[in-house]
Structure formats: C-alpha cells, structure tokens
Write an enzyme that holds these catalytic residues in place. Structure first.
Site, PDB file in Angstrom:
ATOM      1  N   TYR A 108      51.267  99.092  13.138  1.00 28.42           N
ATOM      2  CA  TYR A 108      50.104  99.750  12.767  1.00 28.42           C
ATOM      3  C   TYR A 108      49.162  99.675  13.998  1.00 28.42           C
ATOM      4  O   TYR A 108      49.538  99.323  15.112  1.00 28.42           O
ATOM      5  CB  TYR A 108      49.302  98.978  11.498  1.00 28.42           C
ATOM      6  CG  TYR A 108      49.040  97.507  11.656  1.00 28.42           C
ATOM      7  CD1 TYR A 108      48.922  96.694  12.682  1.00 28.42           C
ATOM      8  CD2 TYR A 108      48.332  96.744  10.368  1.00 28.42           C
ATOM      9  CE1 TYR A 108      48.662  95.493  12.659  1.00 28.42           C
ATOM     10  CE2 TYR A 108      48.246  95.545  10.152  1.00 28.42           C
ATOM     11  CZ  TYR A 108      48.146  94.887  11.424  1.00 28.42           C
ATOM     12  OH  TYR A 108      47.871  93.503  11.447  1.00 28.42           O
ATOM     13  N   GLU A 109      47.976 100.421  14.035  1.00 31.06           N
ATOM     14  CA  GLU A 109      47.151 100.844  15.165  1.00 31.06           C
ATOM     15  C   GLU A 109      47.904 101.517  16.069  1.00 31.06           C
ATOM     16  O   GLU A 109      47.797 101.546  17.233  1.00 31.06           O
ATOM     17  CB  GLU A 109      46.503  99.524  15.872  1.00 31.06           C
ATOM     18  CG  GLU A 109      45.433  98.964  14.893  1.00 31.06           C
ATOM     19  CD  GLU A 109      44.104  99.725  14.947  1.00 31.06           C
ATOM     20  OE1 GLU A 109      43.581  99.869  13.895  1.00 31.06           O
ATOM     21  OE2 GLU A 109      44.023 100.589  15.858  1.00 31.06           O
ATOM     22  N   GLY A 110      48.858 102.548  15.710  1.00 29.87           N
ATOM     23  CA  GLY A 110      49.825 103.415  16.545  1.00 29.87           C
ATOM     24  C   GLY A 110      51.092 102.633  16.716  1.00 29.87           C
ATOM     25  O   GLY A 110      50.814 101.328  17.313  1.00 29.87           O
ATOM     26  N   ARG A 121      42.874  97.809  19.139  1.00 28.64           N
ATOM     27  CA  ARG A 121      44.537  97.710  19.775  1.00 28.64           C
ATOM     28  C   ARG A 121      44.582  96.242  20.471  1.00 28.64           C
ATOM     29  O   ARG A 121      45.621  95.655  20.428  1.00 28.64           O
ATOM     30  CB  ARG A 121      44.839  98.914  20.598  1.00 28.64           C
ATOM     31  CG  ARG A 121      45.105 100.214  19.630  1.00 28.64           C
ATOM     32  CD  ARG A 121      45.589 101.357  20.562  1.00 28.64           C
ATOM     33  NE  ARG A 121      45.982 102.395  19.432  1.00 28.64           N
ATOM     34  CZ  ARG A 121      46.207 103.437  19.835  1.00 28.64           C
ATOM     35  NH1 ARG A 121      46.381 103.919  21.024  1.00 28.64           N
ATOM     36  NH2 ARG A 121      46.583 104.340  18.901  1.00 28.64           N
ATOM     37  N   GLN A 160      52.136 103.810  21.460  1.00 26.15           N
ATOM     38  CA  GLN A 160      51.434 103.027  22.547  1.00 26.15           C
ATOM     39  C   GLN A 160      52.036 103.615  23.982  1.00 26.15           C
ATOM     40  O   GLN A 160      51.320 103.503  25.024  1.00 26.15           O
ATOM     41  CB  GLN A 160      51.540 101.543  22.349  1.00 26.15           C
ATOM     42  CG  GLN A 160      50.877 100.989  21.122  1.00 26.15           C
ATOM     43  CD  GLN A 160      49.321 101.304  21.001  1.00 26.15           C
ATOM     44  OE1 GLN A 160      48.713 101.339  21.912  1.00 26.15           O
ATOM     45  NE2 GLN A 160      49.261 101.617  19.590  1.00 26.15           N
TER      46      GLN A 160
END
Lengths: 593, 593
Positions: B437-439, B293, B444
C-alpha cells in the site's frame, strides 16, 4: 485461482532433458513414454478437477476437534476416497504389498501437481507414503503383513511422531517412554506435538510411527527407538479392534495449511510394537528422511508453480497504465500489466525458479530411484552418495524459492494480493511451513556442510561438478552462456575447497558458511541445468521443431536466469567468505540494550 | 511476545548520531534533550502497557461489520481514548489547531514504537494524521475551521479514499463522480475499495478525503479533484448533524492487520466539499505522500524491531543442541540456541537491518522537518530535494526489511514460528501489506528512477553521495571500514551514471533497473550510516564511556553489516546491469504453455 498442471514443461524435463523412458528401462519397470504421458494427463485432470477446487475453502474452514475427533474441511473425505479408489495413493508403494512401484522420477510430477493444487490435502497422503517406506524397510515380516497393504492402498494413513515440546531439532532431548510388555509389545507414554494428520476423518485407522525411549536406553540420540502405534488395534485377521490409548489433545493454530490437521498427540500407555532394532530408531527414521525431504522440496516447487500461474493470469488480465513504448491495447482503458518491465522481472523470476527447480527435482528423483533400484551395487552406491548431497539442497532451496515466488505472486496482484479471495496470500502462508518442517532450512544447510561436504572431504561435490562441467563442454550451441556457467562451476569448486579448509581450521565456520553455501550451490547448479535446457532447445529449433515458441522461451528463460537471478550467487559467496568471527564476536548479553 | 521500545538505541541515533537537540533549536520549537527523552520514555510505557497487549487478540478477533457499523477488536476503543486523552494523537498536529507540532525526527520514534506494538491499531491514527496534513495545506479556511481541530486532537478520524476496483496504481482510471450543487458543495457517487478505517467505532465522526471527477473534468490524472466527505455532517456550530450518504459496503478479508478495518466504501450522492483547486486533486494528495510513505517505512522498521525482539528472546531461552565448541550451559539439558553461528547470523541480520533503518529514518525525518520548517527558502528547497530522493527508498527498503526480518523471526522459532500463539507469523502477515500500500514497492522504485534520478539528471543523488563521502573521510577510527564504504560510494555514483545513460537510451530500462537500483542504493546508504555509527562508538569508547558494551556492540554490528549484508548490493548491481532485453524479449503468449 485456477490450476493446470504444466504438462508441456514436465514432458520437456522428463523426456527431452533426462530421458525418463531410458531410466525406466534401466529400472526394468516397463513404463514407456506413452504410459507415462497418459498417467501425467490423468494426474493433471485429477489435481485440477478434484483437488484444486478444495484448496480455498480448506483454508477458510480448517480442521476442527471435538470430543477427540477431528473433522477435515468439506470435500476432503470425498476427494481422498477418489484418491484411493483411482490408485493415486498406491502409486509409489511396493509391488509386494499392492503398490504400483512407480519410480520417483515419474511420481514426482504427480506429487508436484498435488502440492500446487492443495498443500494441505497432500499432507495426509505424503506422510502415509513416508510411513510405508519406513515400515517396508525396517518392520518385521509380521508388522508388514498386518499393516502395510492397507497403508499402501491408502485405506489407512500414517504419521511420524518425532517432535516434543522440548525436543525439536535436538531429538536427543525426547522423553516419550516405551515400557516392554510380556507379549513382546510395548506401552508408550508421552506427548508429541506438531503431528501432521495425527487425527483426521479420512481413514478408518491411523498408524503412528513414534520415537520413544526404552527403560534401559542410553541417553541421547543413541537411546531412541521407533515404534508402531495404531490408532485402532488390528486383530490377527486384519479386522479393526478397540481404540488404542492414543488421542489428539489439541489442534495447533497455524499460519497456513489449515486443512491439514496438526495435532498434539497424547500417548497414555498406548500399545506399540518395535520397528527395527532397539535404540536404532533415529537410523530407521533417517533412511526415509531423503524421501520425506524430497517431498517437502516438491512442496516448494508446487507452490512456486501455482503462484507463477496465478501471477501470470493476473498480469495478463489486469489493466493499469500504458506501456512506456506506447499503448499495446489502445482499445482498452489501459494496457495489461505484463507490458511493464518490472512486472516481467517478477514473472520471469517466478518462471525460471519454478522451471529450474523442476529440472533439479527430476535429476534428484533419478538418484533416489537408482539408490534403491539400480541393478548393480556400485550404481546404487553412486546414486546414494549423489542423492545424499542433493537432498538438503533440494529441500531448502526449493522451499525458499516457493516462499519467494509466492511472495512475488502477492506483489504482482498489488493490494489484491493481500486479500484472501485471490489465493495468493494463502500460497505464502501455506508455503511458509515448508522452510521449517522436516528439519529447518538451517538444519539442511548444516547437513550439507557437515555430513555431506566434510563427510567425504568434498569428493562427491567434485564428482557432481565434473559431471556438470562435462555437459557444459558439450553445450556447443551457446558458447557465451556455456563459458559463463563453466566459470561458475570452477568458482564453486574453489569455494568448496575454501569452505572445507575453513571448517577444518575452525568448526564454527560450519554454521557460519552453511546457509550461504547451500544457496550459492543451488543457484550455480540451476544455472548448469538451465544451460542444458538451452542446449536441448537449440537442438530442437535447429531440427525444425513444430513448437518454436516453446523452445525460444526456454532460451529466453535461460538468458534471464543467468543474467538476473544467478548474480545472487555473488552475494552468498562474499557473505560466507566473511568468516565466523563477525558472527561469534558479540557477547550474548550485548545483542540488545 | 513482549515489546519494549529500544530506547537506548533511539537515544543513540537521535542524540549521538544526529544531534536532535540542535535540530530542534534550528527549528525553534523549544524541545531540549531532557524533554525529548522524557517524551520517549512515556511513549515507551504507553506502547508497551496499553497498545502491545492488544495486538495478539486483535488478529484473532478482527473487525466485524453489522448493519453498516464496524466493531473494532476488544480494547481498541479504550486504548484509542487514552491515545487521545494523553495527547499522543496531537503530537505532530499544527499548533494553530491544537496540535503539539513535534518535529518528525522526534515523533518518528514514537510512531516506530506504535508500529512495533500493533500495526493494526496504528493504522487508524496514521491516516488521521495524513488527513490533517492534506487539509492543513490545501483546505479552505472554512473547512479547516470546521474540521481540523477535531482531527488534530484525534476526536475524529480521517481516511484516504483513492483506490477503486479498476484503479489502483493507475489513478487515471478512477470513476467516482462529484456533482456541483447550488450551495457550493458537491454530491459524490462511486465506490472505493481498500479504505483503511473507512468505518470504525473509535471516533464519533470520520472525515474522508476522496478523489473524484467533476462533470467537466479532462480525462486522466489531470481531471481528478479532492473532496472532503464527512461520515456525519457537521453543523456550523461544530455539533454533529445527520449521517451523510457514505457507507461501508463490506470489509475485506485480509492476510493480516486484521484489527484495522479495510472497507469497501459506497458514496451515494454523498455531500462533499472541494479541497484545493478543481482538477488538482492528485497534486494535493502528492504533497502529503512523502509523510504517508515515510510512515509506511516506519511500519517496516517497527515490525523489524518487534521481530528482532521476539527472535532474540526465544534464541536466549530455547535449549536445543550443544555449542560446537563445547557446552555453554552444562547444567542444562542443552545450550540456548543463540550459541549456534547460524542462529546468530539470523539475529544479527535482524539487528543490523532494524538499527540501520532506524538511523536512516532519523536522517529522512530531519529532511521532512526542514522541508516544512527550515527558516530559509534555500534550506527548505535543499531538504525538499533530499526528502524526495530518500522517501521512495525508505518506504520500499524498510518494508522489504520488515518482511525479511519478520520471516527470520519465524525461522528462529522453528516449527513454533508457524504457530499463531507465538506472534511471529502474525508479524509476517501484518507486515506484508506494507510492501503493497501507499504505492507498491515497485512503484516506489519507478518513482526513484523516473522522478528523482532522471528528474534532475542525478544531481541530488550526487549531492547525497558527496555528503556521505565527506563523512567517510572524517571517519578516521576505522580506516579499513571507511575505505570499503568509500569504494561503495564511488561505485554507487558510477552505477547511477550508467543507469541514467541506459534510461536515456531506452526508456524500458527505467522499469528494468528500478527495483534493483533502489535496493542497491539502500544497502550502500545503510553502509555509510553504519560507518558513522561505528565512528561515534569509537569516539565514545576512546572517551572512556561508561557503557563500553553498548558501543562495542555497535562496532561489531557495523562489521557484521559490512561483511555479511552489504554483499547483497553486488547481486543487485549485476542484475540491473543486465539490460532490459532479457525482460522484454519473451512474447506475452510464451510465458506459459
């Protein structure tokens, strides 16, 4: 994604909020509620069945240039033919030349639908309508006779040729030349860029309106004239003659609206005819600017509505995680994501911005109609001033909303939002142009401050705030909301005073406050409209409406807007009060090291 | 557009603001100031000369899939080879396996440069570094022995295979199965989507880390295990064996980062090996989540810097209109647009967000380094807590900034911003994925509230605010700015208390406040960092620095940020205090009619 015109909301805005039938009666055009609703239903069918299905492929396929000819995406020709045959092209055209003379307050709903269904498809006809307005107002009787009917019907298309590589915002720099000929015509030479629909395969002829300089023209914007330059010359009997010396040199590679051809147009001593007075070309263009900018505003609204529909459909279908209060769909592997508060925040932002802009669009359209067709001069003057104030705001704010709402659409889809097949990222790409063309949104904001606010020392804005304040005073069903909006109106008035004083003190303040003042004004104006919507909804509920859910949703939307969207006005207000110094202090050379 | 790493600002942040040499001494890695500066200069050359020139074409050309093989854009192979040969790939890798063990505080600058130069190119190596971290921490000695050195060197690449069509945010829904074999290996079957670098032609082998379920696994997230699945099997002697039963079924058609292959990956009883404990796969993934992240945050920063550079270059070159105070370039047909206040507003927003995020990136990187390598357990624990708090904020805020700054880049170019050749619209399209992406950024924000703020009842946030308040008290050169920032820190503390109470009272508040609380926090945190930058700049000026213009620009930037950007925090604060009711009141069926 599937698009369906938001007919219920359109009827709410047109009939319940703004009494469009009374408006039409005042204009004397004979349109009653039943007719209007019938037209909108047909329009909804046309846009959903004929236009919307073309949009995804038009992005994939784009336009192609070969041997000077442009091919539009599959289906555009057929759809355009239906658009003409069914009379959609001539909706707003002047009756004297075969148009149906619809008021903008009605046609705006159809145009919003077109924008939602396919921005790229709409570009062609939108520019034709602009050409009609300019020619109708400024063309000689002979030019109108030869060109106008075919433009009104949509048989031919029109373009606006303004921009050159070195002359965008600053048209004073334009170089295209017009050489007078013995027969009263001109020969135009030069190159124009970013010409939407400059070449296409939808119509047999294309009528270009071109800004150029006469040999003896004074420098700067006072030496610009407007010319009509047809792609194919038109004989006296109306038949098409030979090709004129105007050609498409290249298509631009764009971020979006790929189904709309954006052309470099070369004029090589092309035959043209003067429209309006010599050296008054910019003034001629300006008279149609309000209509054109209003149309771009509708593009923002149309994109916002489409993105809201797309986001909502997905939020109802997509199953991910459980509601924090416990499973809502225990029989399914997870709950639809609309149960999650943050998903609702995104959806309600989409919904209240779209519906809010729709209210303001109708309000502005009413002014545009009255500007041109009210029965008395004072009414026309008042509407002219009001429209002039509102249009930059509509253009800039609606298109900013379109971009934001489209981006929320992408976000609602998660990773799928980034994939072309779902259509959300296309809406973002398509809408991004709307913040740039017809005057960037920064230019709209400068226009608002310089020409509109400073132009009459704030008088028209004061009049608008007075009108809104009167309506707030009449909104008796929601004392708390009304009080909040009333305070904002008062704050707006004071802020405008500060802005005026600051701009008089230091002209750099004009550009320092402009964008934030426009945004502040738009958020507060929408708040006043949402209060009116809440008031109508309360009245309908009190009267025992058969659609309680619809009206309750209006109340809930108004509440959301005032609590969660309107606070943005604070940030804009504080930022613009910061003064021009913090913008101008840094020497140009020190921006980067 | 031309990219040049902002070396002066990087040195300011690393040396003058955060004493990276002292940090390296504390970590005992032997890097001194001279070495670090030398590495950054080489990195600047590599990214400007090797990577950046590929970016425009990579967007045009994209990746292609034929017969199961993916071809990356022209030049990617050669550039990747140089990336490996020159040791850039192994910069952060563990020393035991051939890596150079650079701290993130240094490598982050190089990675930012890569993001600016070409997000698409960086995707491949970024995921490989993530694979290294996961394998290094959780792999068995045998797995590490067989795979790690080649991943560290960049000879092989890695991927993360998490998402499935029905399982994105909600990994509890994933279905890929792993069947144990007699020899201790597993056979994996299932389909994964959105796999970056799932297939490519840059490396001889690709090591997939795959989340899947064992036959006896409990349902939900507690039944997920992590497996290593190589594209080609690796013999005991390290040589490559036959192809494994894993293949790319399709490439996604994306909005941007078209040079990065995004694959549908099919596992057809592919051979795999367990990484970490059975059913603890998510935990294994989570240990590398902070790094991943953080890297996505750097993508936002890198895009922002690139868009700022592009916007600034154009604003200095493009001649349109005259400065309102009179011609600045009277010998030219018009003034460069950087003379206009609204253009400066856009540029300074770009500049102060980019430089602000750069400060926060270095601060966060220091925590990541200390988390893993500080000499004492209490230091490591403290850094772990601080990093955990900061990372969701870095990921979401930086990527939101990247998108905003890229969009400002488009706006600065006017209509030209919409044309592909200028590169601005590509930055917008490329950066849009980083918010997903990546959450997603919404996830977040939920992580920030739920795990981080509620997780310790606000203790770590309090500690951060204490630390920042101490620095504000020491910022004696700018009493007025310091007072303003000090008030904000106090407001932040109170707001966090309100949020905690509201979330305890009603769990729906978690998702109702999350996005706005994250944004509020980020704007205030950046304000505190800008105050520190102003303080250092004042000290340098007072000490008679030979670079007065650089330091004056820092003071002017801090002033701009506090006056014109920080006010956004007000809007977020007021919105999040509105309560969850206005989000949850509307029944799902009433969102549309």
């Amino acid at each position: 994604m599937k698009y369906q015109a938001p007919l219920r909301d359109m009827r709410f805005v047109l009939h319940e909020l703004f009494d469009v039938s009374g408006h039409c009666q005042q204009l004397g055009n004979g349109l009653d509620r039943e007719t209007i609703d019938g037209v909108l239903e047909e329009a909804a069918r046309f846009t959903a069945e004929v236009v919307a299905p073309l949009n995804r492929n038009s992005d994939e396929q784009g336009c192609h240039l070969q041997d000077g000819e442009v091919t539009t995406p599959d289906g555009f020709r057929q759809a355009y033919q239906l658009f003409v045959e069914q009379g959609w092209a001539s909706m707003t055209g002047p009756v004297d030349f075969g148009g149906q003379g619809f008021p903008q307050m009605v046609s705006a709903s159809f145009h919003e639908m077109l924008m939602s269904a396919s921005l790229a498809f709409r570009v062609y006809s939108g520019l034709t309508e602009g050409t009609v307005v300019a020619l109708d107002r400024h063309g000689s009787a002979e030019l109108k006779q030869r060109y106008l009917a075919q433009l009104v019907s949509g048989e031919w298309a029109g373009t606006m040729c303004l921009t050159e590589p070195q002359a965008g915002t600053d048209l004073a720099l334009l170089r295209t030349r017009a050489q007078p000929q013995a027969d009263g015509s001109y020969r135009l030479s030069g190159s124009k860029i970013f010409i939407s629909g400059g070449e296409q395969d939808l119509t047999d002829n294309i009528i270009h309106l071109v800004l150029a300089r006469l040999p003896d023209a004074p420098p700067g914007v006072k030496g610009i004239s407007l010319f009509l330059v047809p792609k194919r010359l038109v004989n006296a009997d109306g038949s098409l003659g030979e090709r004129n010396a105007v050609s498409c040199g290249a298509l631009e590679h764009k971020m979006g609206i790929k189904g709309a051809s954006t052309c470099v147009m070369n004029f090589d001593a092309a035959s043209g005819w003067l429209v309006g007075q010599a050296n008054h070309g910019l003034a001629c263009m300006f008279t149609m600017m309000n209509d054109a900018r209003f149309q771009v505003g509708l593009q923002g609204l149309g994109i916002a509505e489409a993105a809201f529909q797309g986001g909502l459909a997905y939020a109802r279908e997509r199953l991910q995680s459980r509601a924090i209060s416990g499973p809502v769909a225990p029989d399914k592997p997870a709950d639809p994501i609309i149960v999650h508060p943050d998903v609702r925040r995104m959806l309600l932002t989409q919904k209240t911005l779209s519906e809010g802009c729709r209210m303001l669009a109708a309000y502005a359209a009413r002014q545009l109609d009255l500007e041109h067709s009210a029965s008395t001069a004072p009414q026309r003057d008042a509407a002219t001033r009001r429209a002039a104030l509102l249009i930059p705001l509509v253009k800039a704010f609606f298109t900013d909303c379109g971009q934001e709402v489209a981006s929320l659409g992408v976000q609602l889809y998660g990773g799928h939002g980034y994939i072309r097949e779902w259509g959300m990222e296309q809406l973002m790409r398509d809408s991004r142009i709307t913040q740039l063309y017809e005057g960037t949104n920064g230019i709209q904001a400068l226009d608002l401050i310089r020409r509109k606010l400073l132009g009459d020392d704030g008088a028209e804005l004061d009049a608008l705030i007075d009108e809104l304040a009167t309506q707030v005073a009449q909104a008796t069903s929601h004392a708390a909301l009304a009080e909040r909006v009333g305070q904002r109106l008062q704050e707006w008035r004071l802020l405008a005073d500060s802005v005026l004083q600051a701009c008089h003190r230091d002209p750099q303040e004009i550009g320092a406050v402009s964008v934030d003042f426009l945004a502040y004004s738009a958020y507060v104006l929408l708040a006043a409209l949402w209060l009116q919507a809440a008031e109508r909804a309360s009245q309908a509920l009190a009267a025992g409406s058969g659609e309680p859910a619809f009206y309750r949703a209006k109340l809930q939307s108004a509440d959301f807007y005032l609590r969660r969207v309107l606070p943005r006005a604070n940030a804009h207000r504080e930022a613009l009060l910061a003064g021009a110094d913090c913008l101008m202090a840094m020497p140009e050379a020190d921006f980067a090291f």
